[in-house]
Scaffold this motif. Structure first.
Motif, PDB file in Angstrom:
ATOM      1  N   SER A  46       1.345   1.253  -2.483  1.00 28.56           N
ATOM      2  CA  SER A  46      -0.198   1.148  -2.409  1.00 28.56           C
ATOM      3  C   SER A  46      -1.189   2.460  -2.477  1.00 28.56           C
ATOM      4  O   SER A  46      -0.810   3.506  -2.026  1.00 28.56           O
ATOM      5  N   ARG A  47      -1.975   2.154  -3.567  1.00 31.86           N
ATOM      6  CA  ARG A  47      -2.863   3.431  -3.859  1.00 31.86           C
ATOM      7  C   ARG A  47      -4.081   3.260  -2.666  1.00 31.86           C
ATOM      8  O   ARG A  47      -4.442   4.267  -2.641  1.00 31.86           O
ATOM      9  N   ASP A  48      -4.425   2.146  -2.189  1.00 32.63           N
ATOM     10  CA  ASP A  48      -5.645   2.356  -1.321  1.00 32.63           C
ATOM     11  C   ASP A  48      -5.481   1.243  -0.191  1.00 32.63           C
ATOM     12  O   ASP A  48      -5.663   0.250  -0.476  1.00 32.63           O
ATOM     13  N   LEU A  49      -4.621   1.660   0.672  1.00 29.20           N
ATOM     14  CA  LEU A  49      -4.204   0.790   1.898  1.00 29.20           C
ATOM     15  C   LEU A  49      -5.454   0.172   2.513  1.00 29.20           C
ATOM     16  O   LEU A  49      -5.471  -0.892   2.647  1.00 29.20           O
ATOM     17  N   ASP A  50      -6.538   0.925   2.766  1.00 28.97           N
ATOM     18  CA  ASP A  50      -7.695   0.600   3.427  1.00 28.97           C
ATOM     19  C   ASP A  50      -8.493  -0.896   2.945  1.00 28.97           C
ATOM     20  O   ASP A  50      -8.869  -1.447   3.381  1.00 28.97           O
ATOM     21  N   ARG A  51      -8.387  -0.543   1.205  1.00 25.22           N
ATOM     22  CA  ARG A  51      -8.885  -1.762   0.624  1.00 25.22           C
ATOM     23  C   ARG A  51      -8.067  -2.814   0.955  1.00 25.22           C
ATOM     24  O   ARG A  51      -8.555  -3.960   0.800  1.00 25.22           O
ATOM     25  N   VAL A  52      -6.840  -2.502   0.786  1.00 27.18           N
ATOM     26  CA  VAL A  52      -5.848  -3.710   0.951  1.00 27.18           C
ATOM     27  C   VAL A  52      -6.116  -4.303   2.186  1.00 27.18           C
ATOM     28  O   VAL A  52      -6.197  -5.737   2.305  1.00 27.18           O
ATOM     29  N   VAL A  53      -6.306  -3.794   3.328  1.00 26.88           N
ATOM     30  CA  VAL A  53      -6.365  -4.269   4.634  1.00 26.88           C
ATOM     31  C   VAL A  53      -7.688  -5.062   4.453  1.00 26.88           C
ATOM     32  O   VAL A  53      -7.711  -6.314   5.044  1.00 26.88           O
ATOM     33  N   ARG A  54      -8.719  -4.679   4.061  1.00 26.51           N
ATOM     34  CA  ARG A  54     -10.122  -5.262   4.029  1.00 26.51           C
ATOM     35  C   ARG A  54      -9.954  -6.609   3.026  1.00 26.51           C
ATOM     36  O   ARG A  54     -10.419  -7.602   3.689  1.00 26.51           O
ATOM     37  N   ARG A  55      -9.335  -6.311   2.182  1.00 27.96           N
ATOM     38  CA  ARG A  55      -9.305  -7.796   1.225  1.00 27.96           C
ATOM     39  C   ARG A  55      -8.425  -8.746   2.024  1.00 27.96           C
ATOM     40  O   ARG A  55      -8.769  -9.785   1.887  1.00 27.96           O
ATOM     41  N   LEU A  56      -7.336  -8.287   2.570  1.00 23.85           N
ATOM     42  CA  LEU A  56      -6.582  -9.187   3.264  1.00 23.85           C
ATOM     43  C   LEU A  56      -7.120  -9.801   4.200  1.00 23.85           C
ATOM     44  O   LEU A  56      -7.139 -11.083   4.453  1.00 23.85           O
ATOM     45  N   ALA A  57      -7.917  -9.129   5.095  1.00 21.84           N
ATOM     46  CA  ALA A  57      -8.502  -9.696   6.431  1.00 21.84           C
ATOM     47  C   ALA A  57      -9.592 -10.968   5.701  1.00 21.84           C
ATOM     48  O   ALA A  57      -9.818 -11.699   6.353  1.00 21.84           O
ATOM     49  N   GLU A  58     -10.225 -10.277   4.720  1.00 26.49           N
ATOM     50  CA  GLU A  58     -11.215 -11.244   4.181  1.00 26.49           C
ATOM     51  C   GLU A  58     -10.578 -12.542   3.626  1.00 26.49           C
ATOM     52  O   GLU A  58     -11.417 -13.516   3.902  1.00 26.49           O
ATOM     53  N   ALA A  59      -9.598 -12.460   3.055  1.00 25.71           N
ATOM     54  CA  ALA A  59      -8.977 -13.780   2.629  1.00 25.71           C
ATOM     55  C   ALA A  59      -8.296 -14.556   3.459  1.00 25.71           C
ATOM     56  O   ALA A  59      -8.437 -15.651   3.493  1.00 25.71           O
ATOM     57  N   THR A  60      -7.844 -14.240   4.614  1.00 28.15           N
ATOM     58  CA  THR A  60      -7.125 -14.765   5.684  1.00 28.15           C
ATOM     59  C   THR A  60      -7.822 -15.109   6.674  1.00 28.15           C
ATOM     60  O   THR A  60      -7.427 -15.913   7.680  1.00 28.15           O
ATOM     61  N   GLY A  61      -9.103 -14.468   6.956  1.00 28.55           N
ATOM     62  CA  GLY A  61      -9.746 -14.669   8.268  1.00 28.55           C
ATOM     63  C   GLY A  61      -9.264 -14.052   9.400  1.00 28.55           C
ATOM     64  O   GLY A  61      -9.561 -14.439  10.535  1.00 28.55           O
ATOM     65  N   VAL A  62      -8.256 -13.216   9.392  1.00 29.81           N
ATOM     66  CA  VAL A  62      -7.811 -12.440  10.434  1.00 29.81           C
ATOM     67  C   VAL A  62      -8.689 -11.194  10.464  1.00 29.81           C
ATOM     68  O   VAL A  62      -8.971 -10.650   9.586  1.00 29.81           O
ATOM     69  N   ALA A  63      -8.768 -10.769  11.861  1.00 31.35           N
ATOM     70  CA  ALA A  63      -9.600  -9.534  12.316  1.00 31.35           C
ATOM     71  C   ALA A  63      -8.888  -8.267  11.401  1.00 31.35           C
ATOM     72  O   ALA A  63      -7.640  -8.216  11.527  1.00 31.35           O
ATOM     73  N   GLU A  64      -9.657  -7.529  10.946  1.00 32.01           N
ATOM     74  CA  GLU A  64      -9.115  -6.285  10.268  1.00 32.01           C
ATOM     75  C   GLU A  64      -8.541  -5.621  11.229  1.00 32.01           C
ATOM     76  O   GLU A  64      -7.466  -4.877  11.108  1.00 32.01           O
ATOM     77  N   GLN A  65      -8.901  -5.349  12.504  1.00 30.27           N
ATOM     78  CA  GLN A  65      -8.165  -4.593  13.453  1.00 30.27           C
ATOM     79  C   GLN A  65      -6.895  -5.051  13.817  1.00 30.27           C
ATOM     80  O   GLN A  65      -5.936  -3.964  13.984  1.00 30.27           O
ATOM     81  N   ARG A  66      -6.748  -6.343  13.687  1.00 32.24           N
ATOM     82  CA  ARG A  66      -5.418  -6.933  14.097  1.00 32.24           C
ATOM     83  C   ARG A  66      -4.295  -6.419  12.948  1.00 32.24           C
ATOM     84  O   ARG A  66      -3.363  -5.854  13.465  1.00 32.24           O
ATOM     85  N   ILE A  67      -4.824  -6.286  11.851  1.00 35.11           N
ATOM     86  CA  ILE A  67      -3.951  -6.060  10.599  1.00 35.11           C
ATOM     87  C   ILE A  67      -3.527  -4.252  10.943  1.00 35.11           C
ATOM     88  O   ILE A  67      -2.231  -3.893  10.745  1.00 35.11           O
ATOM     89  N   ARG A  68      -4.622  -3.741  11.223  1.00 31.40           N
ATOM     90  CA  ARG A  68      -4.368  -2.250  11.454  1.00 31.40           C
ATOM     91  C   ARG A  68      -3.381  -1.815  12.480  1.00 31.40           C
ATOM     92  O   ARG A  68      -2.641  -0.896  12.462  1.00 31.40           O
ATOM     93  N   ASP A  69      -3.714  -2.665  13.722  1.00 30.46           N
ATOM     94  CA  ASP A  69      -2.937  -2.429  14.677  1.00 30.46           C
ATOM     95  C   ASP A  69      -1.296  -2.773  14.243  1.00 30.46           C
ATOM     96  O   ASP A  69      -0.366  -1.969  14.774  1.00 30.46           O
ATOM     97  N   GLU A  70      -0.917  -3.708  13.506  1.00 28.99           N
ATOM     98  CA  GLU A  70       0.314  -4.120  13.272  1.00 28.99           C
ATOM     99  C   GLU A  70       0.666  -2.758  12.252  1.00 28.99           C
ATOM    100  O   GLU A  70       2.106  -2.542  12.534  1.00 28.99           O
ATOM    101  N   LEU A  71       0.100  -2.520  11.500  1.00 33.05           N
ATOM    102  CA  LEU A  71       0.483  -1.401  10.350  1.00 33.05           C
ATOM    103  C   LEU A  71       0.536  -0.142  11.485  1.00 33.05           C
ATOM    104  O   LEU A  71       1.866   0.552  10.937  1.00 33.05           O
TER     105      LEU A  71
END
Lengths: 366, 629
Positions: B90-115
């Motif tokens: 991943s060249r831009d993890l931050d962007r991936v997280v934002r896009r993924l949160a947007e696409a799935t409706g999961v809170a960004e923070q939850r994804i970051r916590d998992e990471l």
């Protein structure tokens, strides 16, 4: 105007080597631009062949007309090209972050590529008129000014790589014209001393980044250092015999950006291996040494210096590009003459080859 | 031709020569550099190139399916989809997280916590950020992958456990979860592997796990899959046939729910030790664990005062009460201390060592022999006999008949049943045994505390006339070449009792259910159910605190009913433990319903519906809150 007997003196070996390199280039472009996820072939190899045809025309023109006629009109050719460069800066079409091209109906003209030859002509003429063992300070100053004008114009496009290539012409011609080595040493020392100032004021951020990441590619492995690391991996993974045509994973899967232009040699190294590298390096070395030999045998000083002028930018680009292909030099938008994709580059290079052949062919005539 | 022109010419020639030398040297140097990279260092760069364009995707092996004894599936697998992030490329993890949160409706923070949680793991390992993605989330991600928007996100199909609804058999089946670090190190497991964490899932984890496969794919520089290079299919774990009879399991749980009791039950085939049903209530839903349990549910299960995660059948320890009289009677007869006709006259209690011990009948049972003492559960009789036998021989026979210690059931974390002995007391408290303590032990109170499974084991031994097989849940295993019984089946253990001992015990227990005893609610005409009720006092443990009114715990006594049937040649034995059922007679209807179901099946009749006995307590709805979560 054209004496049929001259045909006997055409350097067919050099011409063969040049066209062999062009052919290898087209094949590698075909490999680098093929999309493995689609069956359709790319248009780019065909475009390159089209440029090769135009380039052959340019080569013939530069071969048939006596180089002395070109020498007599060198200032006109040079002046015309400077005007084109000015025109490009004002009205040229923009692609890939630079204003470099004049869109013609049948061809996108990149005047900076032709400037290399124009400058070689005008400098050869200038130094051929030197009466002393070494060119005078006045002559060197004129040469410097003649070089500075296109260099500044091209650098403002911005096209730093080509600007440096054009500057390499004056260095080659001046040294071969007998410039004192003491003076050369002084110039180098001056360049070293002004380097820190140039670093701060003359370079853009991205240029500084490229140089820094060349010194230490892991500084930013997915950013500026990426291409350099990938280039080294591409070359290194090729091995002795290579992975085979269209089998290179690095080039095929686009880990190398603009593989068909700046990194065509990396693609060659990956797919044809060290053996392919040796063959192509030998062909380039042969062309260069043959040109040096031509300069040695030239009938007059104008011919010798013209060959040297054309050779300077050619040699600089080949060495730089091959080094860059293996991650040995900072990444710079410099093509590999004869092999890289690019119409103007190919046509201008073939025109230059025409001039070299011209000088050799007419070494016995008066 | 002298002068400047010839000098010029010579200088040009010499400099051209120098140029030739430079050219040859430079090209030679380049050739050497390429030789070094391409030939000398080739292996290293080949590795880097492969690492660039090859990705290894694990193909998860489905766990083996669990069947009941009639090959009805108990635990199956379903396809769940996990969404993971590949950090390595991943060249831009931050962007991936934002896009993924947007696409799935999961809170960004939850994804970051998992990471964050997986920060220290090697970067080539994908991090699962959504465990059980919905189809909408999966398709949203896949659509964006095609557009190169989410190149570093992978969707994996993961076979996931599907357990019966409403937590049926939850404790015996167990649940799965990610291997802990200790399990990874000792078990040679891959980090993140899903392993059985309790129940059969854990006991037979090695058999059930199967072997993960792998898919090696070629990806381009933006992470798009170009081709599959190699695929090693996953192989499913072994399928297991359990000894459980789903009908009996459902019947037992249904009866508990209908009466509103928590508790435990174990039903065995005494001839083989096969467990036909094993109940522990309240239960939990193992499906919550299948894709990784969320923190809130986990905390709730762990802090619930009703302890839904505890398998009461093998981990709960309670006073056996009068069910312990089986041990007293067997010990006295086998040691030759009494014969079945030995008679004691009950006057509502008796005095031992200067203290009066009550019988539950204040007026007294009058003269009773062994059979009738069992029938009426006369404490006076068993105080007397127990005193004659002594604590050491009581302990010896409890152990011989499978009540003391662990039964050896094939489930993890069984606790030991305690039947005290002087040595045990000495080691534990440093004090010597007082003969007066034996009197309480003789009626299953005092220091005796046993698990429901061990009490079931005891009654299976009594039913068999002494020998008994350790309870077991595995009936057969299928490793792809057909069903075969498990490699090692423990031999029956325990001494064979004298025929008159067996006859007296069987008669006494038959009278409990079919005579004037306390087990009448378990009577099934024509099937000679034999059994014994028992009451485990809660008050004796908590009495002091109740007086002070400081406890909110339910202080009603627990009810036991231990049984076997039919009396002659028993086929089924077991125990029902009704938490706070107050008396054993409240547990008897549950046993009756299961036995009726058993006999109905054997005789090909339709399965009976549960009928609450007249006078049974109304379902304690509030106390059933923990069930079926």
């Amino acid at each position: 105007m054209f004496d049929r007997r001259l045909c006997a003196h055409i350097d067919w070996l050099m011409l063969g080597a040049v066209y062999l390199l062009c052919a290898i280039g087209v094949v590698m472009i075909a490999s680098a631009t093929a999309d493995p996820s689609r069956a359709t072939a790319s248009q780019l190899p065909a475009t390159q062949v089209y440029a090769l045809v135009l380039g052959t025309g340019a080569l013939l023109v530069c071969l048939v007309i006596d180089y002395r006629s070109f020498g007599e009109r060198a200032h006109l050719i040079y002046g015309g090209l400077v005007l084109l460069l000015v025109y490009v800066l004002e009205f040229g079409s923009v692609r890939g972050g630079g204003r470099r091209w004049i869109a013609l109906p049948w061809f996108n003209l990149q005047p900076s590529e032709f400037m290399k030859i124009g400058l070689a002509l005008v400098l050869a003429r200038l130094f051929s008129e030197t009466r002393h063992q070494a060119p005078s300070g006045r002559e060197l100053a004129i040469a410097g000014a003649l070089t500075a004008v296109p260099v500044v114009l091209v650098a403002r496009q911005p096209d730093f790589g080509t600007a440096v290539t054009i500057a390499s012409v004056v260095l080659g011609v001046a040294i071969l014209a007998g410039m004192r080595l003491k003076l050369l040493g002084l110039l180098l020392a001056a360049a070293l001393l002004t380097a820190p100032a140039a670093w701060t004021f003359a370079l853009q951020d991205y240029q500084r980044g490229r140089i820094l990441s060349f010194v230490n590619p892991s500084r930013d492995p997915l950013g500026a250092g990426y291409q350099q690391i990938q280039a080294r991996i591409t070359v290194g993974s090729g091995g002795l015999w290579g992975k085979g045509f269209r089998k290179g994973t690095q080039g095929q899967l686009s880990f190398l950006p603009v593989a068909h232009k700046d990194f065509i040699f990396s693609v060659l190294a990956e797919e044809q291996g060290f053996v392919g590298v040796l063959v192509v390096l030998a062909l380039y070395a042969f062309v260069v040494l043959r040109a040096v030999d031509t300069a040695r045998r030239a009938r007059d000083r104008l011919g010798a210096l013209l060959v040297v002028g054309v050779l300077s930018s050619f040699l600089f680009q080949v060495v730089y590009n091959v080094s860059m292909s293996a991650g040995l030099a900072p990444v710079k938008g410099l093509t590999l003459p004869l092999m890289s994709y690019g119409g103007s580059s190919l046509i201008a290079t073939l025109a230059g080859v025409g001039l070299i052949l011209n000088v050799r062919m007419r070494r016995f005539t008066n | 031709m002298t002068g400047p022109p010839s000098l010029q010419r010579r200088r040009l020639a010499s400099r051209l020569n120098a140029l030739s030398v430079c050219v040859v040297t430079t090209f030679a140097a380049l050739a050497v550099a390429f030789w070094y990279f391409q030939v000398v260092m080739n292996a290293e760069y080949v590795r880097l190139a492969e690492n660039n364009h090859q990705r290894r995707l694990a193909l998860r092996a489905p766990r083996g399916i669990l069947y009941d004894r009639e090959f009805r599936p108990l635990v199956e697998n379903r396809d769940a989809y996990t969404i993971s992030i590949l950090r390595e490329h991943s060249r831009d993890l931050d962007r991936v997280v934002r896009r993924l949160a947007e696409a799935t409706g999961v809170a960004e923070q939850r994804i970051r916590d998992e990471l964050d949680r997986h920060r220290s793991e090697p970067r080539y390992r994908p991090v699962v950020v959504i465990g059980d993605a919905s189809l909408a989330q999966v398709s949203a991600v896949l659509a964006r992958r095609l557009d190169f928007e989410l190149p570093d996100v992978v969707v994996e199909r993961v076979p996931t456990r599907r357990y019966p609804a409403l937590g049926v058999g939850a404790h015996l089946l167990g649940y799965v979860g990610e291997a802990s670090e200790a399990q990874v190190q000792t078990g040679g497991l891959r980090p993140g592997a899903v392993v059985g964490q309790s129940g059969v899932e854990r006991a037979y984890n090695t058999e059930l796990m199967g072997t993960d496969g792998e898919r090696r794919v070629m990806v381009n520089s933006v992470g798009r899959e170009i081709a599959t290079l190699q695929e090693i299919a996953a192989s499913e774990g072994r399928r297991l046939q359990l000894t459980i009879d789903l009908d009996l399991q459902l019947a037992a749980e249904h009866a508990f729910h209908a009466l509103g009791y928590q508790g435990a039950a174990a039903f065995l085939d005494p001839r083989s030790g096969e467990v036909l049903a094993l109940v522990s209530l309240p239960a939990y839903d193992p499906n919550n664990f299948a894709t990784g349990i969320d923190r809130a549910t986990w905390i709730r299960l762990n802090t619930d005062v009703l302890k839904p995660l505890q398998n009461r059948a093998i981990q709960g320890r309670y006073s056996p009460g009068s069910t312990f009289k089986a041990v007293v009677a067997a010990a006295a007869l086998e040691e030759g201390i009494i014969t079945p006709v030995f008679t004691v006259t009950c006057r509502g209690g008796a005095t031992f060592y200067g203290r009066f011990f009550q019988c539950h009948s204040k007026s007294g049972h009058g003269p009773v022999d062994l059979r009738h003492a069992i029938e009426k559960s006369c404490n006076t009789y068993f105080y007397t006999v127990g005193n004659m036998v002594g604590i050491e021989r009581l302990h010896k026979w409890a152990a011989l008949l499978g009540l003391a210690g662990k039964t050896g059931i094939d489930l993890p974390n069984e606790v030991e049943s305690l039947v005290p002995s002087p040595e045990w007391k000495k080691a534990r408290t440093g004090e010597k045994w007082y003969a007066g303590e034996t009197i309480s032990v003789a009626i299953g109170q005092g220091q005796v505390s046993v698990t429901p499974i061990s009490l079931a084991n005891l009654y299976a031994a009594v039913a068999n006339g002494g020998p008994h097989c350790p309870p077991r849940l595995l009936k057969a295993i299928n490793d792809g070449q057909g069903w075969r019984p498990p490699d090692e089946v423990a031999a029956p253990e325990g001494p064979r009792l004298k025929p008159e001992t067996v006859a007296a015990l069987h008669d006494g227990f038959w009278l409990v259910v079919n005579g004037a005893g306390t087990g009448g609610r378990a009577r099934i005409p024509g099937h000679d159910v034999a059994g014994k009720t028992g009451t485990a006092q809660v008050i004796s443990l908590e009495g002091g605190r109740r007086a002070a009114g400081r406890t909110e715990r339910d202080l009603r006594d627990h009810g036991w009913f231990a049984f076997f049937a039919p009396r002659d040649n028993p086929e089924i034995a077991g125990v029902v433990f009704a938490e706070h059922g107050e008396h054993g007679s409240s547990a008897a209807p549950i046993a009756r319903h299961v036995l009726e179901t058993y006999f109905a099946k054997r005789e090909g009749r339709p399965l009976p519906a549960f009928e609450a006995p007249p006078g049974a307590p109304a379902p304690a709805a509030a106390r059933g809150a923990g069930a079926g979560q």
